[in-house]
Enzyme design. Structure first.
Site, short mmCIF file in Angstrom:
data_model
loop_
_atom_site.label_atom_id
_atom_site.label_comp_id
_atom_site.label_asym_id
_atom_site.label_seq_id
_atom_site.Cartn_x
_atom_site.Cartn_y
_atom_site.Cartn_z
N ASP A 101 0.86 -1.19 0.00
CA ASP A 101 0.00 0.00 0.00
C ASP A 101 0.89 1.23 0.00
OD1 ASP A 101 -2.11 1.70 0.09
OD2 ASP A 101 -2.92 0.99 2.00
N ALA A 102 1.37 1.57 -1.20
CA ALA A 102 2.32 2.66 -1.37
C ALA A 102 1.70 3.90 -1.99
CB ALA A 102 3.50 2.21 -2.23
N LYS A 103 0.57 3.74 -2.69
CA LYS A 103 -0.16 4.83 -3.32
C LYS A 103 0.75 5.72 -4.16
CE LYS A 103 -3.87 4.94 0.11
NZ LYS A 103 -3.35 3.95 1.09
N ARG A 104 1.57 5.11 -4.99
CA ARG A 104 2.50 5.87 -5.82
C ARG A 104 1.79 6.43 -7.06
NH1 ARG A 104 5.06 5.76 -1.50
NH2 ARG A 104 7.16 4.87 -1.35
#
Length: 280
Positions: A101-104
């Site tokens: 869950d990095a939301k890049r």
């Protein structure tokens, strides 16, 4: 020329196999400061590693999908990323699908670098899937989508998030659709090959107003437990979506049962069974 593939290729087969064996619940690994303290662990890298090791032991062998929240590891700097690498490797070795869950989200070569970090087997951070943000334009995600497709991995694109601040942007209209619906439709187009490469993030805490019927890919539904959503809410919130693709997520709701490994597994099993019963 594009090639149409069956639903037995790409991320679809990996995801469906894991969910069929272990059930539809994504377990979050979120080492909040409050949780470290609740577990009686020091708020430093040694406490982070103990927390992570317990989570891998408890959840790795039983959860279909495990979602480490990158920010809570990043807060500890390079040592935190080293712990994250071990979490990703340990959970994958235990048979779980790991969703970082990095939301890049970025453009051009920068997005290509993010894709390499999270979706290339040569990277120590490589996971089975990663969350990404489309708000620099859905087309900006192409490097990540291409990397995921070529490696049989997935990306989960933010469409209708659970935070109230997101509504102003996500429910704004462009033409005859909301911004959120354009993301859903673009994702569905990417999944026309049956690979389910592109999933969505759609919060489970409220009505989302999206038509998800044509997605043909997984829908990560955060908000179960600590954020207030319940398993009983899921059929109404995701009415019209294929329930086989709905993947509710719980982090703190399960993690509060720690640090005992058996207690964590038991809490996970209860939450998973409630989800399975609701989405049957």
């Amino acid at each position: 020329m594009s090639v149409t593939r069956s639903d037995t290729t790409g991320f679809a087969v990996h995801y469906r196999s894991a969910v069929a064996e272990r059930g539809r619940l994504c377990a979050g690994i979120d080492p909040h400061v409050e949780l470290l303290e609740q577990w009686g662990l020091p708020v430093d890298t040694s406490g982070l590693r103990q927390f992570a090791d317990i989570c891998v032991d408890a959840l790795g062998p039983v959860a279909a999908v495990i979602k480490p929240q990158v920010a809570f590891f990043e807060a500890f700097g390079a040592a935190g990323f080293a712990v994250l690498e071990s979490v990703i490797a340990g959970c994958r070795a235990a048979g779980a699908v790991v969703l970082a869950d990095a939301k890049r989200g970025d453009i051009g070569s920068t997005m290509q670098a993010y894709a390499h970090a999270w979706l290339d087997e040569r990277s120590p951070l490589c996971a089975d899937a990663v969350t990404v943000s489309p708000y620099l334009g859905f087309g900006s995600l192409s490097p990540a989508i291409d990397a995921a497709r070529s490696g049989g991995r997935g990306v989960f694109v933010l469409a209708r998030t659970s935070n109230p601040e997101g509504a102003g942007l996500q429910l704004a209209t462009t033409g005859d659709r909301t911004v959120g619906q354009t993301i859903v439709d673009d994702a569905a187009e990417q999944n026309a090959d049956g690979s389910a490469t592109v999933g969505l993030v759609v919060g489970a805490t409220r009505a989302h107003g999206l038509d998800l019927s044509a997605l043909n890919g997984p829908i990560l539904a955060p908000g179960l437990g600590a954020q207030g959503a319940t398993a009983a809410d899921l059929p109404e919130v995701f009415d019209g979506a294929d329930p086989a693709w709905v993947l509710p997520a719980s982090s703190r709701g399960v993690l509060r049962a720690g640090p005992d490994v058996a207690a964590l597994r038991a809490a996970f099993a209860v939450a998973r069974d409630e989800v399975e019963a609701a989405l049957r």
